[in-house]
Design an enzyme around this catalytic site. Structure first.
Site, mmCIF file in Angstrom:
data_model
loop_
_atom_site.group_PDB
_atom_site.id
_atom_site.type_symbol
_atom_site.label_atom_id
_atom_site.label_comp_id
_atom_site.label_asym_id
_atom_site.label_seq_id
_atom_site.Cartn_x
_atom_site.Cartn_y
_atom_site.Cartn_z
ATOM 1 N N LYS A 285 -4.504 23.318 -14.459
ATOM 2 C CA LYS A 285 -4.021 23.889 -13.198
ATOM 3 C C LYS A 285 -4.442 25.350 -13.104
ATOM 4 C CE LYS A 285 0.345 21.295 -12.803
ATOM 5 N NZ LYS A 285 0.083 20.601 -11.535
ATOM 6 N N ARG B 5 3.621 10.370 -14.011
ATOM 7 C CA ARG B 5 3.692 8.916 -13.810
ATOM 8 C C ARG B 5 3.391 8.162 -15.102
ATOM 9 N NH1 ARG B 5 -0.758 9.303 -9.145
ATOM 10 N NH2 ARG B 5 0.318 11.298 -8.982
HETATM 11 N N1 BES Z 1 4.180 18.470 -11.959
HETATM 12 C C1 BES Z 1 3.163 18.215 -11.004
HETATM 13 C C2 BES Z 1 3.677 18.100 -9.573
HETATM 14 C C3 BES Z 1 4.278 19.346 -8.970
HETATM 15 C C4 BES Z 1 3.494 20.169 -8.166
HETATM 16 C C5 BES Z 1 5.595 19.651 -9.130
HETATM 17 C C6 BES Z 1 4.042 21.285 -7.577
HETATM 18 C C7 BES Z 1 6.161 20.788 -8.539
HETATM 19 C C8 BES Z 1 5.382 21.604 -7.758
HETATM 20 C C9 BES Z 1 2.464 16.901 -11.346
HETATM 21 O O1 BES Z 1 2.383 16.580 -12.691
HETATM 22 C C10 BES Z 1 1.066 17.011 -10.845
HETATM 23 O O2 BES Z 1 0.345 17.817 -11.375
HETATM 24 N N2 BES Z 1 0.707 16.214 -9.852
HETATM 25 C C11 BES Z 1 -0.602 16.236 -9.301
HETATM 26 C C12 BES Z 1 -1.046 14.828 -9.137
HETATM 27 C C13 BES Z 1 -2.510 14.692 -8.763
HETATM 28 C C14 BES Z 1 -3.383 15.125 -9.895
HETATM 29 C C15 BES Z 1 -2.776 13.246 -8.409
HETATM 30 C C16 BES Z 1 -0.524 16.957 -7.959
HETATM 31 O O3 BES Z 1 0.458 16.786 -7.241
HETATM 32 O O4 BES Z 1 -1.432 17.711 -7.655
HETATM 33 MN MN MN Z 2 0.707 17.465 -13.627
#
Ligand code: BES
Ligand code: MN
Ligand code: ZN
Length: 499
Positions: free
Chosen positions: A271, A346
């Site tokens: 990230k 997930r």
């Molecule tokens: N923990 C994140 C989701 C999240 C984003 C929570 C912002 C709180 C605030 C999750 O693990 C994630 O990174 N999701 C990705 C999924 C994608 C790679 C399909 C996302 O939402 O970008």
């Molecule tokens: Mn994530």
């Protein structure tokens, strides 16, 4: 904070600050009445106070036992709600903080629309949650000593007021547990430390926690949890919480599953820092909500069999980390093609959900900070809720939606049409862990659905669980979202079981 109830008159209530919540319609007449008890300044204050929601006026009475009196606006009688009461009480907590007072009284508003038990609960929640501070890490504390005592003043049915006040206190403390866990620094929040916090809570509040270590997780073949953990220096944990009172009204449990990613770097699909990774200590907010809820259920001694499942790991790009392209065999036996290591939530939830099957649950609810797409869709005011399409979907979700309205922790439903499932079809495995940008929260839900074989509700709390800007009774940081929602849902669940 101590919370108590009294029936003595407001003019005799000996407190540093007396809060008087009032609806718009009451403002004029009530101020004239109050002038008899507290002095002429109350009559002169009338033009300054409309009773509008969120407003307040602070007065220094000439008579009576209270040192200060704050009038708190509740808005119109027509719109009176638990949320209006919580907001007013939070404004009271703010004023108590400014004046650095020790004792606070609240005159419970006379009104006909809400049960007094609910009024008392809401006022206590608003005040305690509004007074919440997280200063575990401050060495130079500017924070004043917290309010020591909150006294609810009522003229009738003090038994119901006592019940509501006590419930409000227990629930607010459980919310504080969840907030504290989320706010805790990542270097103090390994999966092992999170598990220790659960064992401590279980011991203190008389429920059970059993912690699986990495060996047990391997034996159980939780391939998703183990894959996410590969890049980490810290072993994963899987914790089972159990509240099984003798007077339980359900034979098969309600199972709660909470995402416990103690820190989400994204893994190799790293990230960016700003406005993304910098908030990812909150990626265990689902776990925190389940822990807080089970704690409250145990303290309130709800006559329900409740299980909590917490898969926990961090998600890091260590040298052994799982990579895009890996195919993982999950606990259920299904295979997943990983195309983005940042879709880790997930992976660990899937294993917990397929393990939940061993309990033959009456219903299973998972809470997870699962997708950024949920924040885009609903912002910070509501969680996204999903369940499998079918004839029972409405009946399953109605009580949760109602609990959301009553608790102030609202949920909004997203569809789970079959067509969305096509976005997670894989060319090499049973499914893949990403479904593209379109409907990102729903495709995450569709992924989880593959691992579920019982009535199931998925709640994506990515938006409301963590704030960068404060709201009335929610400071910056973890909100504890989900605790109040789940407790309200479970209380109603127990009521319905009584028949
Ligand atoms: N923990 C994140 C989701 C999240 C984003 C929570 C912002 C709180 C605030 C999750 O693990 C994630 O990174 N999701 C990705 C999924 C994608 C790679 C399909 C996302 O939402 O970008
Ligand atoms: Mn994530
Ligand atoms: Zn995550």
């Amino acid at each position: 904070m101590k919370v108590s109830v009294t029936t003595i008159s407001i003019s005799e209530l000996d407190v540093d600050l007396l809060l008087i919540p009032m609806m718009e319609e009451q403002a004029d007449g009530t101020l004239a009445d109050l002038a008899d008890s507290f002095g002429g300044s109350f009559r002169r204050a009338a033009p300054d106070f409309s009773g509008d929601a969120g407003t307040s006026v602070l007065l220094y009475p000439e008579r009576g036992s209270a040192r200060r009196v704050a009038l708190l606006g509740l808005g119109s009688a027509e719109k009176l709600s638990g949320e209006a009461l919580r907001m007013a009480a939070a404004e009271g907590a703010r004023l108590a903080g400014v004046a650095k007072v020790e004792t606070v009284g609240v005159a419970l508003a006379a009104q006909e629309t809400l049960e007094v038990e609910y009024v008392a609960q809401s006022v206590v929640e608003g005040f305690l949650l509004g007074a919440y501070r997280f200063d575990q890490y401050r060495t130079e504390s500017e924070a004043p000593a917290p309010v020591a005592r909150l006294v609810l003043q009522t003229s009738e049915n003090d038994k119901a007021v006592r019940r509501g006040a006590e419930r409000g206190r227990v629930i607010s403390e459980a919310v504080a547990t969840a907030r504290d866990l989320v706010n805790t620094s990542p270097n103090d929040k390994t999966p092992t430390l999170l598990a220790k916090a659960m064992e401590k809570s279980a011991k203190k509040y008389n429920y059970l926690a059993s912690v699986w270590n990495k060996e047990l997780i391997e034996e159980e073949q939780m391939g998703g949890l183990l894959a996410v953990n590969l890049g980490s220096q810290e072993p994963p944990t899987f914790t089972v919480l159990e509240w099984m009172p003798d007077n339980r009204r359900n034979e098969r449990p309600v199972v709660l599953v909470g995402k416990g990613v103690v820190f989400d770097t994204g893994g190799l699909s790293l990230k960016p820092t700003k406005d993304s990774m910098d908030a990812m200590k909150s990626d265990m907010a689902g776990a925190a909500a389940v822990i807080g809820a089970v704690e409250a259920v145990a303290r309130l001694e709800l006559p329900l069999y409740v299980i909590g499942l917490i898969p926990a790991t961090d998600n890091r790009p260590g040298e052994n980390a799982y990579v895009p392209g890996d195919v993982i065999k999950m606990h259920s036996g299904k295979t997943v093609e990983v195309l983005n290591t940042d879709a880790e939530g997930r992976m660990i939830l899937a294993d917990a959900l397929s393990y939940a099957k061993t309990y033959n649950p009456e219903v299973c609810i998972d809470l997870a900070t699962l997708t950024g797409a949920a924040v885009i869709a609903l912002g910070h005011h509501a969680a996204a809720v999903m369940t499998s399409e079918g004839p029972d979907a409405d009946e399953l979700l109605a009580p949760l939606k109602a609990a959301g309205e009553r608790s102030g922790e609202r949920v909004h439903q997203l569809p789970m049409f079959e067509e969305y499932g096509e976005q997670i079809k894989s060319t090499v495995a049973d499914i893949k862990n990403v479904g593209g940008r379109a409907a990102g929260s729903i495709t995450a839900g569709k992924f989880l659905e593959h691992f579920v074989s019982y009535p199931w509700i998925h709640i994506d709390i990515a938006g409301p669980s963590f704030l960068k800007e404060a709201k009335p009774y929610k400071p910056v940081g973890g909100t504890g979202f989900g605790v109040r929602l789940l407790v309200e849902y479970l209380r109603d669940y127990a009521d319905r079981k009584r028949g």
